[in-house]
Motif scaffolding. Sequence first.
Motif, PDB file in Angstrom:
ATOM      1  N   LYS A  54      -0.926   3.514  12.625  1.00  0.00           N
ATOM      2  CA  LYS A  54      -2.318   3.047  12.655  1.00  0.00           C
ATOM      3  C   LYS A  54      -3.045   3.401  11.368  1.00  0.00           C
ATOM      4  O   LYS A  54      -3.762   2.564  10.791  1.00  0.00           O
ATOM      5  N   GLU A  55      -2.864   4.627  10.879  1.00  0.00           N
ATOM      6  CA  GLU A  55      -3.542   5.063   9.665  1.00  0.00           C
ATOM      7  C   GLU A  55      -3.040   4.302   8.437  1.00  0.00           C
ATOM      8  O   GLU A  55      -3.825   3.948   7.550  1.00  0.00           O
ATOM      9  N   TYR A  59      -5.442   2.129   5.982  1.00  0.00           N
ATOM     10  CA  TYR A  59      -5.471   2.365   4.534  1.00  0.00           C
ATOM     11  C   TYR A  59      -5.071   1.109   3.759  1.00  0.00           C
ATOM     12  O   TYR A  59      -5.661   0.796   2.716  1.00  0.00           O
ATOM     13  N   ALA A  60      -4.076   0.371   4.279  1.00  0.00           N
ATOM     14  CA  ALA A  60      -3.599  -0.826   3.582  1.00  0.00           C
ATOM     15  C   ALA A  60      -4.715  -1.852   3.412  1.00  0.00           C
ATOM     16  O   ALA A  60      -4.771  -2.554   2.394  1.00  0.00           O
ATOM     17  N   ASP A  61      -5.615  -1.927   4.380  1.00  0.00           N
ATOM     18  CA  ASP A  61      -6.711  -2.898   4.301  1.00  0.00           C
ATOM     19  C   ASP A  61      -7.678  -2.612   3.163  1.00  0.00           C
ATOM     20  O   ASP A  61      -8.480  -3.471   2.806  1.00  0.00           O
ATOM     21  N   THR A  62      -7.624  -1.418   2.600  1.00  0.00           N
ATOM     22  CA  THR A  62      -8.548  -1.056   1.513  1.00  0.00           C
ATOM     23  C   THR A  62      -7.910  -1.188   0.131  1.00  0.00           C
ATOM     24  O   THR A  62      -8.569  -0.923  -0.866  1.00  0.00           O
ATOM     25  N   ASP A  76       4.981  -1.923   9.869  1.00  0.00           N
ATOM     26  CA  ASP A  76       5.672  -2.699  10.897  1.00  0.00           C
ATOM     27  C   ASP A  76       7.047  -2.104  11.197  1.00  0.00           C
ATOM     28  O   ASP A  76       7.459  -2.000  12.361  1.00  0.00           O
ATOM     29  N   GLN A  77       7.756  -1.715  10.151  1.00  0.00           N
ATOM     30  CA  GLN A  77       9.089  -1.121  10.347  1.00  0.00           C
ATOM     31  C   GLN A  77       8.987   0.243  11.021  1.00  0.00           C
ATOM     32  O   GLN A  77       9.804   0.582  11.890  1.00  0.00           O
TER      33      GLN A  77
END
Length: 305
Positions: A54-55, A59-62, A76-77
């Motif tokens: 989840k974290e 973080y990836a969205d930023t 995902d993996q």
Amino acid sequence: MNRTPDSRTRDTQTRQIQDNITNVEKHFGDLCQLFAGYVRKTARLRDKADLLVKEVNVYADTETPNLKNGLKLFADQLAKVQDYRQAEVERLEAKVVEPLKSYGTVVKLKREDLKTTQNARNREAKQMQQLERMRHRNPSDRQIISQAESELQRASMDATRTTRQLEETIDDFEKQKILDIKKIFGEFVTVEMAFHAKALEVYTTAFQHIQNIDEEGDLEVFRSLLHPPSYQSRLEIVRANSKTSLNQTASSLGNTGTLQVRCAEMCDPGLRCVPQIKLKITNRNSLFNSFHWNYLRCAPKLQLQ
């Protein structure tokens, strides 16, 4: 009380069987608790990994596009590994913990069988004591003695029968115990191997996603954020305006204008100044390229004529 050799042998067998049952009860109980703890720890690890997934997504969205895509694929993996870990938890619970837990009931039944045999032997011993007392009290009363001997014989036969049954039961119990240990520990290893094989495959893919992130592309995006297009446009406008102003100034002089340079009045008297320099401007585009300021020994004032 005098005991027959057969009674002493059966007593030894009973103690051996009782020790064996107690040993299985203790160690199988400890193994069950430890395997259950192992499964709980694995489940907690799964929960922590879910939080990590989840974290990573948050973080990836930023981040910049390539890094964002790589982190999303990595997450995902990692989530897929937790699905396999959940299956591992369920299989360990069903194939390892539950069979060990069931041995609590098995041991309880074997103790009841042992108790039945022990009661039969106690009745035999009690009848033997009664026979001995009657022989001492009434040695001439053959009827009472014969009756006591008959009771002793029935008790002995019952004790022998239950002892044989207990031996058969304990033999089956010992055989089943070995088979169950082989199966339980084999299932544990199989479940763990299956999980780690799948996890290795998925982690390999996750590693490749991370390594395939294009850092140069993201650096270009980052640099464009530091120097947005609006800033470049303003810079080009300033440069264009400066060039236009220069061209207008040169045009005002004409193709053959004169540029006079006079020394400042406050220059250092010790310097040799050139009082007046006149330059013929034949090409307005070479106005500043053809004039060499290093020929002057003081700070000049420029006047356009």
